[in-house]
Every structure is written in structure tokens, then in C-alpha cells.
Design an enzyme around this catalytic site. Structure first.
Site: not given
Ligand code: AMP
Length: 144
Positions: A107, A109
């Protein structure tokens, strides 16, 4: 989770794609889904994920899937910019727990940055859901 961790089809984002978990979506097509980060670093922090690619991170993704995804990232980032008029926009993408990755489905950001507002820590404080819905509405409207 190392850079070589195998893709887990039951990761949170795979479950969001299958509709098993909720998300506040701002963009959805056959290839990509964009939704609000529920632990946002800034107002409008949005995530863009591939829907078909079973990629844990940047390294195990097909280049064709990456090409489509980055086009969607640009499209959604333009919507975030138009809707929220930030002073800057940070794009981020983490690979492996050591780099800060917490969800093991590829993903990007999109983090709008406002000069007068700070950045919260990564994956930290849960957002107010009503506020997220309102922001998502503005981003959806900007994306047309
Ligand atoms: P990463 O740490 O780069 O893998 O990013 C994962 C992101 O997903 C983090 O910024 C979290 O805040 C976000 N996140 C985790 N669970 C959820 C969820 N259920 N819905 C939306 N965002 C989420």
C-alpha cells in the site's frame, strides 16, 4: 515480518477488500481501493491498495500491478490535494517491520501536510470516525 514474509490472504487489507472489515472508502475500481487511514498521521491521511495483487510489499509486486497502482495513487492524491488544499503532500510506502510496515499488503500512504498542523506518529492514535467520514466525503467529491 521480514521482507521475504509470504503474503497472508487474511491480512487486514485483504479482509477490507473482501468486505469482511469496514473501511471509509474514497475511491474504488477493479484494480485499486483507497480509504481513510483510521490512525491518521494528519488530517486526510489516505491509503491506496491494489485489489488483485497478492503482494506483501514493493519487492514481490509485479511491475504491471505497480504501474496501475501508482497511477491510482496519483489520481487519489490529486483528489486529496483538491479537497483539502494542503501545503504539501507526503507519499510513503514501508517494506518490512524494520521499516515500519504494520500491514503486510502492499500500500501507499498519501499524507497531506499542513504547515500549521503537526504530524502524529505512525499508526498511533485512532481518529474520530465522524471526522473521517466528513473528510472522505470531501475527497470523494473532489474525485468526482
Ligand atoms: P504500514 O504501517 O505502512 O503497513 O501502514 C498501515 C497503515 O494502516 C497504518 O498507517 C495504520 O494506521 C493503518 N490501518 C491499520 N488498520 C487499519 C484499518 N482497519 N483501516 C484503515 N487503516 C488502518
Amino acid at each position: 515480518m521480514s521482507l521475504d514474509t509470504a503474503y497472508d490472504p487474511d491480512n487486514i487489507f485483504a479482509r477490507i477488500i473482501r468486505g469482511e472489515l469496514p473501511a471509509i472508502s474514497v475511491y474504488d475500481d477493479d484494480d485499486a481501493l483507497a480509504f481513510m487511514d483510521i490512525f491518521p498521521q494528519t488530517r486526510g491521511h489516505t491509503l491506496v491498495i491494489p485489489k488483485k495483487a497478492r503482494a506483501t510489499n514493493f519487492f514481490d509486486a509485479d511491475v504491471a500491478d505497480l504501474s496501475v497502482l501508482i497511477a491510482r495513487v496519483q489520481h487519489v492524491a490529486r483528489g486529496v490535494r483538491k479537497a483539502l488544499k494542503p501545503d504539501g503532500v507526503r507519499l510513503a510506502q514501508f517494506n518490512g517491520a524494520a521499516a515500519g510496515q504494520t500491514v503486510f499488503h502492499l500500500h501507499f500512504h498519501i499524507i497531506p501536510v499542513f504547515e500549521s498542523e503537526g504530524l502524529k506518529r505512525h499508526a498511533g492514535e485512532k481518529a474520530d470516525m465522524a471526522e473521517l467520514e466528513a473528510l472522505a466525503g470531501r475527497i470523494r467529491a473532489a474525485l468526482g
